[in-house]
Write an enzyme that holds these catalytic residues in place. Structure first.
Site, PDB file in Angstrom:
ATOM      1  N   ARG A   1       5.736  24.855  29.325  1.00  0.00           N
ATOM      2  CA  ARG A   1       6.421  25.097  28.482  1.00  0.00           C
ATOM      3  C   ARG A   1       6.236  26.494  27.525  1.00  0.00           C
ATOM      4  NH1 ARG A   1       9.417  20.716  24.715  1.00  0.00           N
ATOM      5  NH2 ARG A   1       7.289  21.002  23.705  1.00  0.00           N
TER       6      ARG A   1
ATOM      7  N   GLU B   1      21.691  18.144  21.164  1.00  0.00           N
ATOM      8  CA  GLU B   1      20.472  17.390  20.817  1.00  0.00           C
ATOM      9  C   GLU B   1      20.600  17.036  19.381  1.00  0.00           C
ATOM     10  OE1 GLU B   1      17.040  19.795  21.668  1.00  0.00           O
ATOM     11  OE2 GLU B   1      18.016  21.379  20.888  1.00  0.00           O
TER      12      GLU B   1
ATOM     13  N   HIS C   1      12.687  45.818  13.619  1.00  0.00           N
ATOM     14  CA  HIS C   1      13.108  44.779  14.497  1.00  0.00           C
ATOM     15  C   HIS C   1      12.767  44.875  16.098  1.00  0.00           C
ATOM     16  CE1 HIS C   1      15.570  44.067  10.842  1.00  0.00           C
ATOM     17  NE2 HIS C   1      15.832  42.920  11.331  1.00  0.00           N
TER      18      HIS C   1
ATOM     19  N   TYR D   1       6.159  28.106  19.537  1.00  0.00           N
ATOM     20  CA  TYR D   1       5.000  27.140  19.315  1.00  0.00           C
ATOM     21  C   TYR D   1       5.294  25.975  20.074  1.00  0.00           C
ATOM     22  CZ  TYR D   1       8.848  24.230  16.823  1.00  0.00           C
ATOM     23  OH  TYR D   1       9.910  23.192  16.693  1.00  0.00           O
TER      24      TYR D   1
ATOM     25  N   LYS E   1      11.393  27.456  22.384  1.00  0.00           N
ATOM     26  CA  LYS E   1      10.638  26.849  21.175  1.00  0.00           C
ATOM     27  C   LYS E   1      10.301  27.818  20.237  1.00  0.00           C
ATOM     28  CE  LYS E   1       7.959  22.445  20.426  1.00  0.00           C
ATOM     29  NZ  LYS E   1       9.021  21.789  19.962  1.00  0.00           N
TER      30      LYS E   1
ATOM     31  N   LEU F   1      16.526  22.025  23.727  1.00  0.00           N
ATOM     32  CA  LEU F   1      14.973  22.331  24.266  1.00  0.00           C
ATOM     33  C   LEU F   1      14.851  21.396  25.382  1.00  0.00           C
ATOM     34  CD1 LEU F   1      12.503  23.740  22.891  1.00  0.00           C
ATOM     35  CD2 LEU F   1      12.020  21.440  22.339  1.00  0.00           C
TER      36      LEU F   1
ATOM     37  N   ARG G   1       7.016  47.096   9.933  1.00  0.00           N
ATOM     38  CA  ARG G   1       8.283  46.384  10.026  1.00  0.00           C
ATOM     39  C   ARG G   1       9.332  47.124  10.604  1.00  0.00           C
ATOM     40  NH1 ARG G   1      13.277  45.124   7.776  1.00  0.00           N
ATOM     41  NH2 ARG G   1      14.049  42.966   8.099  1.00  0.00           N
TER      42      ARG G   1
END
Ligand code: PDD
Length: 294
Positions: free
Chosen positions: A54, A186, A109, A35, A154, A210, A107
């Site tokens: 990014r 951070e 992985h 995101y 992110k 990040l 489903r």
């Protein structure tokens, strides 16, 4: 729920109430997505090119092909921003949220075969930074950084960050400042700077943090200022001994942390170096509102 009822979903602009995503979306099932949060000042995206770069880097890091060119992204983002500018003229600042997941698949992985990603975006009002926070600062606690080893991505799988922020909320403080192997990384949702004897430091970019866009702007502003800045590792002890601590993010902008683990940072007020750099940040923000910079 956002205040502004227009969203972008998979190629269409539509009212939020009509936007539907499958429960089999891998974003929902696995948190398999990334995101972006882009501040918008006076209708102008803050460092739009850097945010889109990014986004591109994050998509590449998790092997999702970028569904749009930079120009197409800019078109989508600007349409969401313009909708707010046109319909809510009193709103000066906004933020755009973008999320891309690997898409809908049975489903398993491992990555499914080639499927279209789910692409979602909306614009909303920006949270206002209260002047009491910039003047008196906020409180924080330190916590062990128990996140994974790819914190430069992110990712929407934010459970560790959620639990850390909740730990901060339950301690009645604004942020959890994270320590890994004795070094500052951070915040749970922010980058951290410290000041000691007028020297400004922030941890270097690595897989542990990040690469914040607000952080990068601050590094630039510091380089052009009378202060010296360094991107170097910071020990937990150096964090505790700092004269000033700042947290930065798209949502929180730059805030002084004036109480750490219940102890005053410096004299317990926003420090002089913070005030100086905040002034430069505000000048930059105003010139963005005026359309003079990007
Ligand atoms: N978070 N580090 C982490 C872990 C973050 O989640 C964020 C921002 C930052 C600061 O990055 P930037 O300056 O580009 O916002 C650093 C966003 C705002 C969020 O998750 O809402």
């Amino acid at each position: 729920m956002n205040n502004i009822d227009l969203v972008y979903l998979d190629g269409k602009f539509l009212p939020a109430k009509d936007a539907k995503i499958s429960p089999f979306d891998r974003g929902f099932i696995f948190g398999d997505g990334i995101y972006e949060v882009i501040p918008v000042f006076g209708g102008h995206g803050f460092r739009l090119a850097e945010h889109l770069q990014r986004l591109t880097n994050n998509l590449a890091a998790i092997s999702i092909s970028n569904p749009h060119t930079q120009d197409q992204w800019a078109g989508i983002i600007n349409k969401l921003i313009d909708n707010v500018v046109t319909n809510f003229p009193d709103i000066i600042d906004q933020m755009v949220y973008i999320q891309i997941t690997r898409g809908v698949a049975p489903r398993d992985h491992a990555f499914p075969g080639k499927i279209p990603p789910t692409v979602f975006a909306y614009a909303d009002t920006a949270p206002v930074t209260k002047s009491e926070y910039t003047e008196h600062g906020v409180s924080a606690i330190t916590c062990p950084d128990n996140r994974w080893q790819r914190c430069e991505i992110k990712a929407t799988s934010l459970l560790a960050n959620v639990l850390l922020r909740q730990q901060a909320a339950e301690a009645n403080v604004t942020e959890a400042i994270l320590i890994r192997d004795n070094f500052l990384t951070e915040g749970a949702a922010s980058n951290i700077f410290i000041v000691k004897d007028k020297l400004i430091r922030t941890p270097p970019k690595s897989e542990q943090i990040l690469p914040g866009i607000t952080r990068d702007l601050l590094v630039e502003l510091i380089t052009k200022s009378k202060f010296t800045g360094e991107e170097t590792m910071i020990t937990e002890q150096e964090l505790s001994d700092a004269d000033e601590i700042w947290m930065t993010s798209s949502v929180k902008e730059i805030l002084p942390v004036t109480l750490l683990n219940g102890n005053k940072v410096g004299n317990g007020l926003a420090g002089p170096v913070y005030k100086n750099i905040l002034g430069k940040y505000r000048t930059y923000k105003q010139s963005l509102r005026d359309g003079a910079v990007t």
